[in-house]
Design a protein around this motif. Structure first.
Motif, PDB file in Angstrom:
ATOM      1  N   LYS A  32       0.838  -1.192   0.000  1.00 30.05           N
ATOM      2  CA  LYS A  32       0.000   0.000   0.000  1.00 30.05           C
ATOM      3  C   LYS A  32       0.878   1.248   0.000  1.00 30.05           C
ATOM      4  O   LYS A  32       1.851   1.332   0.742  1.00 30.05           O
ATOM      5  N   ARG A  33       0.525   2.227  -0.827  1.00 31.78           N
ATOM      6  CA  ARG A  33       1.270   3.487  -0.891  1.00 31.78           C
ATOM      7  C   ARG A  33       1.086   4.248   0.418  1.00 31.78           C
ATOM      8  O   ARG A  33      -0.034   4.522   0.827  1.00 31.78           O
ATOM      9  N   VAL A  34       2.205   4.604   1.061  1.00 28.90           N
ATOM     10  CA  VAL A  34       2.126   5.307   2.338  1.00 28.90           C
ATOM     11  C   VAL A  34       2.776   6.687   2.296  1.00 28.90           C
ATOM     12  O   VAL A  34       2.492   7.524   3.153  1.00 28.90           O
ATOM     13  N   ALA A  35       3.637   6.943   1.309  1.00 26.17           N
ATOM     14  CA  ALA A  35       4.296   8.243   1.220  1.00 26.17           C
ATOM     15  C   ALA A  35       4.895   8.421  -0.164  1.00 26.17           C
ATOM     16  O   ALA A  35       5.100   7.453  -0.896  1.00 26.17           O
ATOM     17  N   VAL A  36       5.158   9.684  -0.490  1.00 31.15           N
ATOM     18  CA  VAL A  36       5.890  10.011  -1.712  1.00 31.15           C
ATOM     19  C   VAL A  36       6.941  11.034  -1.320  1.00 31.15           C
ATOM     20  O   VAL A  36       6.634  12.045  -0.695  1.00 31.15           O
ATOM     21  N   VAL A  37       8.186  10.756  -1.668  1.00 28.33           N
ATOM     22  CA  VAL A  37       9.292  11.660  -1.367  1.00 28.33           C
ATOM     23  C   VAL A  37       9.638  12.414  -2.648  1.00 28.33           C
ATOM     24  O   VAL A  37       9.809  11.803  -3.703  1.00 28.33           O
ATOM     25  N   ILE A  38       9.683  13.748  -2.537  1.00 29.51           N
ATOM     26  CA  ILE A  38       9.987  14.585  -3.692  1.00 29.51           C
ATOM     27  C   ILE A  38      11.108  15.560  -3.339  1.00 29.51           C
ATOM     28  O   ILE A  38      11.378  15.811  -2.160  1.00 29.51           O
ATOM     29  N   SER A  39      11.707  16.126  -4.356  1.00 33.24           N
ATOM     30  CA  SER A  39      12.774  17.110  -4.160  1.00 33.24           C
ATOM     31  C   SER A  39      12.184  18.411  -3.625  1.00 33.24           C
ATOM     32  O   SER A  39      10.993  18.680  -3.797  1.00 33.24           O
ATOM     33  N   PRO A  40      13.019  19.240  -3.001  1.00 40.09           N
ATOM     34  CA  PRO A  40      12.529  20.541  -2.527  1.00 40.09           C
ATOM     35  C   PRO A  40      11.972  21.395  -3.671  1.00 40.09           C
ATOM     36  O   PRO A  40      10.975  22.098  -3.488  1.00 40.09           O
ATOM     37  N   GLU A  41      12.574  21.318  -4.828  1.00 44.59           N
ATOM     38  CA  GLU A  41      12.109  22.099  -5.976  1.00 44.59           C
ATOM     39  C   GLU A  41      10.711  21.657  -6.410  1.00 44.59           C
ATOM     40  O   GLU A  41       9.848  22.478  -6.714  1.00 44.59           O
ATOM     41  N   GLU A  42      10.501  20.335  -6.436  1.00 43.46           N
ATOM     42  CA  GLU A  42       9.184  19.804  -6.803  1.00 43.46           C
ATOM     43  C   GLU A  42       8.143  20.204  -5.753  1.00 43.46           C
ATOM     44  O   GLU A  42       7.016  20.567  -6.096  1.00 43.46           O
ATOM     45  N   TYR A  43       8.519  20.160  -4.499  1.00 38.15           N
ATOM     46  CA  TYR A  43       7.603  20.578  -3.425  1.00 38.15           C
ATOM     47  C   TYR A  43       7.233  22.058  -3.584  1.00 38.15           C
ATOM     48  O   TYR A  43       6.075  22.429  -3.443  1.00 38.15           O
ATOM     49  N   ASP A  44       8.219  22.897  -3.893  1.00 38.99           N
ATOM     50  CA  ASP A  44       7.952  24.328  -4.087  1.00 38.99           C
ATOM     51  C   ASP A  44       6.994  24.550  -5.254  1.00 38.99           C
ATOM     52  O   ASP A  44       6.089  25.384  -5.171  1.00 38.99           O
ATOM     53  N   ARG A  45       7.166  23.804  -6.356  1.00 37.60           N
ATOM     54  CA  ARG A  45       6.262  23.925  -7.508  1.00 37.60           C
ATOM     55  C   ARG A  45       4.843  23.501  -7.116  1.00 37.60           C
ATOM     56  O   ARG A  45       3.865  24.155  -7.477  1.00 37.60           O
ATOM     57  N   PHE A  46       4.739  22.420  -6.377  1.00 34.58           N
ATOM     58  CA  PHE A  46       3.444  21.924  -5.926  1.00 34.58           C
ATOM     59  C   PHE A  46       2.760  22.958  -5.029  1.00 34.58           C
ATOM     60  O   PHE A  46       1.574  23.255  -5.198  1.00 34.58           O
ATOM     61  N   THR A  47       3.491  23.520  -4.109  1.00 36.69           N
ATOM     62  CA  THR A  47       2.949  24.529  -3.200  1.00 36.69           C
ATOM     63  C   THR A  47       2.482  25.757  -3.974  1.00 36.69           C
ATOM     64  O   THR A  47       1.417  26.317  -3.688  1.00 36.69           O
ATOM     65  N   GLU A  48       3.237  26.172  -4.966  1.00 36.39           N
ATOM     66  CA  GLU A  48       2.863  27.332  -5.776  1.00 36.39           C
ATOM     67  C   GLU A  48       1.581  27.052  -6.567  1.00 36.39           C
ATOM     68  O   GLU A  48       0.716  27.916  -6.669  1.00 36.39           O
ATOM     69  N   LEU A  49       1.454  25.861  -7.110  1.00 28.54           N
ATOM     70  CA  LEU A  49       0.237  25.496  -7.840  1.00 28.54           C
ATOM     71  C   LEU A  49      -0.982  25.516  -6.926  1.00 28.54           C
ATOM     72  O   LEU A  49      -2.058  25.977  -7.318  1.00 28.54           O
ATOM     73  N   LYS A  50      -0.833  25.011  -5.709  1.00 28.73           N
ATOM     74  CA  LYS A  50      -1.941  25.043  -4.752  1.00 28.73           C
ATOM     75  C   LYS A  50      -2.329  26.484  -4.431  1.00 28.73           C
ATOM     76  O   LYS A  50      -3.508  26.812  -4.347  1.00 28.73           O
ATOM     77  N   LEU A  51      -1.343  27.353  -4.260  1.00 30.76           N
ATOM     78  CA  LEU A  51      -1.614  28.752  -3.965  1.00 30.76           C
ATOM     79  C   LEU A  51      -2.335  29.420  -5.139  1.00 30.76           C
ATOM     80  O   LEU A  51      -3.306  30.155  -4.949  1.00 30.76           O
ATOM     81  N   GLN A  52      -1.879  29.162  -6.354  1.00 31.48           N
ATOM     82  CA  GLN A  52      -2.538  29.721  -7.535  1.00 31.48           C
ATOM     83  C   GLN A  52      -3.985  29.247  -7.634  1.00 31.48           C
ATOM     84  O   GLN A  52      -4.878  30.025  -7.976  1.00 31.48           O
ATOM     85  N   SER A  53      -4.218  27.985  -7.337  1.00 32.73           N
ATOM     86  CA  SER A  53      -5.566  27.434  -7.377  1.00 32.73           C
ATOM     87  C   SER A  53      -6.455  28.107  -6.332  1.00 32.73           C
ATOM     88  O   SER A  53      -7.597  28.474  -6.618  1.00 32.73           O
ATOM     89  N   LEU A  54      -5.946  28.307  -5.135  1.00 35.58           N
ATOM     90  CA  LEU A  54      -6.702  28.973  -4.079  1.00 35.58           C
ATOM     91  C   LEU A  54      -7.031  30.410  -4.479  1.00 35.58           C
ATOM     92  O   LEU A  54      -8.163  30.870  -4.305  1.00 35.58           O
TER      93      LEU A  54
END
Length: 88
Positions: A32-54
């Motif tokens: 079962k999938r329990v976590a996904v590890v990503i680079s800091p750069e990928e995390y920053d892109r993800f966070t920015e997309l969430k902010l833009q969506s909000l």
């Protein structure tokens, strides 16, 4: 996406960190999938997309409110919550 069992991730943590710099690494436990590890750069892109969506949802809601079209909080934020649950 690279998939790594939790025990292997624990035993080869350095390798996990190296792989995560190039692509997301899914950690599984008992199949079962329990976590996904990503680079800091990928995390920053993800966070920015969430902010833009909000911001887009809030701007649309403000425009509707100015026209007198009032909606419940679930109508406004429901799509955001659903997108997060779906991994978007």
């Amino acid at each position: 996406m690279h998939v790594m069992p939790a025990q292997q991730a624990k035993n080869q943590f350095g390798d996990l960190l190296m792989k995560a710099q190039h692509e997301p690494v899914e950690i599984s436990k008992h199949g079962k999938r329990v976590a996904v590890v990503i680079s800091p750069e990928e995390y920053d892109r993800f966070t920015e997309l969430k902010l833009q969506s909000l911001k887009a949802v809030l701007a649309e809601s403000l425009a509707q409110a100015e026209k007198g079209e009032l909606h419940s909080i679930d109508d406004v934020f429901g799509p955001l919550t659903q997108d997060e649950l779906n991994g978007h």
